[in-house]
Scaffold this motif. Structure first.
Motif, PDB file in Angstrom:
ATOM      1  N   GLN B  33       0.834  -1.229  -0.227  1.00 42.83           N
ATOM      2  CA  GLN B  33      -0.027  -0.046   0.011  1.00 42.83           C
ATOM      3  C   GLN B  33       0.821   1.285   0.198  1.00 42.83           C
ATOM      4  O   GLN B  33       1.967   1.177   0.784  1.00 42.83           O
ATOM      5  N   TYR B  35       0.720   5.280   0.893  1.00 46.14           N
ATOM      6  CA  TYR B  35      -0.137   6.296   1.662  1.00 46.14           C
ATOM      7  C   TYR B  35       0.711   7.755   1.340  1.00 46.14           C
ATOM      8  O   TYR B  35       1.856   7.776   1.161  1.00 46.14           O
ATOM      9  N   GLN B  37       0.951  11.552   3.472  1.00 45.93           N
ATOM     10  CA  GLN B  37       0.760  12.148   4.798  1.00 45.93           C
ATOM     11  C   GLN B  37       1.335  13.615   4.525  1.00 45.93           C
ATOM     12  O   GLN B  37       2.268  13.937   4.134  1.00 45.93           O
ATOM     13  N   GLY B  42      -2.542  12.734   9.617  1.00 43.95           N
ATOM     14  CA  GLY B  42      -2.272  11.285   9.616  1.00 43.95           C
ATOM     15  C   GLY B  42      -2.136  10.880   8.135  1.00 43.95           C
ATOM     16  O   GLY B  42      -2.643  11.357   7.365  1.00 43.95           O
ATOM     17  N   PRO B  43      -1.321   9.716   7.937  1.00 46.17           N
ATOM     18  CA  PRO B  43      -1.282   9.082   6.416  1.00 46.17           C
ATOM     19  C   PRO B  43      -2.601   8.812   5.825  1.00 46.17           C
ATOM     20  O   PRO B  43      -3.504   8.382   6.626  1.00 46.17           O
ATOM     21  N   LEU B  45      -4.553   6.460   2.961  1.00 41.75           N
ATOM     22  CA  LEU B  45      -4.312   5.349   1.666  1.00 41.75           C
ATOM     23  C   LEU B  45      -4.180   6.133   0.346  1.00 41.75           C
ATOM     24  O   LEU B  45      -5.566   6.569   0.251  1.00 41.75           O
ATOM     25  N   THR B  48      -3.665   0.220  -3.146  1.00 46.32           N
ATOM     26  CA  THR B  48      -3.392  -1.002  -2.781  1.00 46.32           C
ATOM     27  C   THR B  48      -3.101  -1.784  -4.000  1.00 46.32           C
ATOM     28  O   THR B  48      -3.932  -1.877  -4.739  1.00 46.32           O
ATOM     29  N   LEU B  88       4.436   7.107   2.018  1.00 47.95           N
ATOM     30  CA  LEU B  88       4.775   6.065   2.712  1.00 47.95           C
ATOM     31  C   LEU B  88       4.535   4.675   2.143  1.00 47.95           C
ATOM     32  O   LEU B  88       3.145   4.479   1.623  1.00 47.95           O
TER      33      LEU B  88
END
Lengths: 117, 112
Positions: B33, B35, B37, B42-43, B45, B48, B88
């Motif tokens: 996945q 992400y 940020q 927060g990160p 998504l 995927t 990330l």
């Protein structure tokens, strides 16, 4: 349901004080995770719960750290006798069962920024 | 210990340029996945990928999962200042881990 909520957003505390953070996950999510993140770095795993059971704790989680999820809903993370090295962003995330994580990932809160002075 | 290595760690480019971020491991993952940020949040998504060789596109972002499911890349075309953030990668399903394994992130700055 508006997602994962964390409170407070910011906390400044003096070294040696205790602090407690709260996380309210998405209501249908049975898994809840705590991470710590320093500036510009990836999240470091601290611990996670499935419902009210704490299934894993990182070695990063010293005995000054404790987390609870008493009714399988919200969770608290307490840090006792804070140190300057505890200054970081503390992130909470929630998810469905693990097999769903592989497809749908985690939903993170906005985090609690802790500064220990 | 399973590790996900991201490169580069930092990237500063001009608006309109293209870039590629890499995520590599010696472990095989069931899914990987990405992400993004933003500062103070927060990160979130982005995508995927679950099948070896899979390519997914999200507007100007193209994600690829390696054939052996050990690595992934994120390519951004014509980057914009709004793409600035920490990217990330996180892998799941390797070994007996019941949680995602996280890379350290690529910090991207797109300058106007």
């Amino acid at each position: 349901d508006t997602g994962v909520s964390q409170d407070p957003r910011h906390k400044i505390t003096k070294r040696g004080q205790n602090v407690t953070f709260r996380c309210d996950p998405i209501s249908e999510h049975n898994r809840l995770y705590w991470y710590r993140q320093t500036l510009g770095q990836g999240p470091e795993f601290l611990t996670y719960f499935q419902n009210e059971a704490q299934l894993e704790k990182s070695r990063l989680l010293s005995d000054r750290f404790s987390a609870e999820r008493p009714k399988g809903s919200f969770s608290t993370l307490e840090i006792q006798r804070t140190e300057q090295g505890d200054s970081a962003m503390y992130l909470c995330a929630s998810s469905l069962a693990y097999t769903d994580v592989l497809n749908y990932g985690y939903t993170f809160g906005s985090g609690t920024r802790l500064t220990v002075v | 210990t399973q590790l996900l290595e991201q490169s580069p760690q930092f990237l500063s480019i001009q608006e309109g340029e293209n870039l590629t971020v890499y995520c590599n491991s010696s472990s095989v993952f069931s899914s990987l996945q990405w992400y993004r940020q933003e500062p103070g949040e927060g990160p979130v998504l982005l995508v995927t990928v679950v099948t070896g060789g899979e390519v997914k596109k999200l507007k100007r972002l193209t994600f690829q999962f390696g054939d052996a499911r050990k690595d992934s890349s994120l390519h951004i075309t014509a980057a914009q200042p709004g793409d600035t953030g920490l990217y990330l990668c996180a892998g799941g399903g390797a070994g007996n881990n019941r949680k995602l394994i996280w890379g350290l992130g690529t910090s991207l700055a797109v300058n106007p």
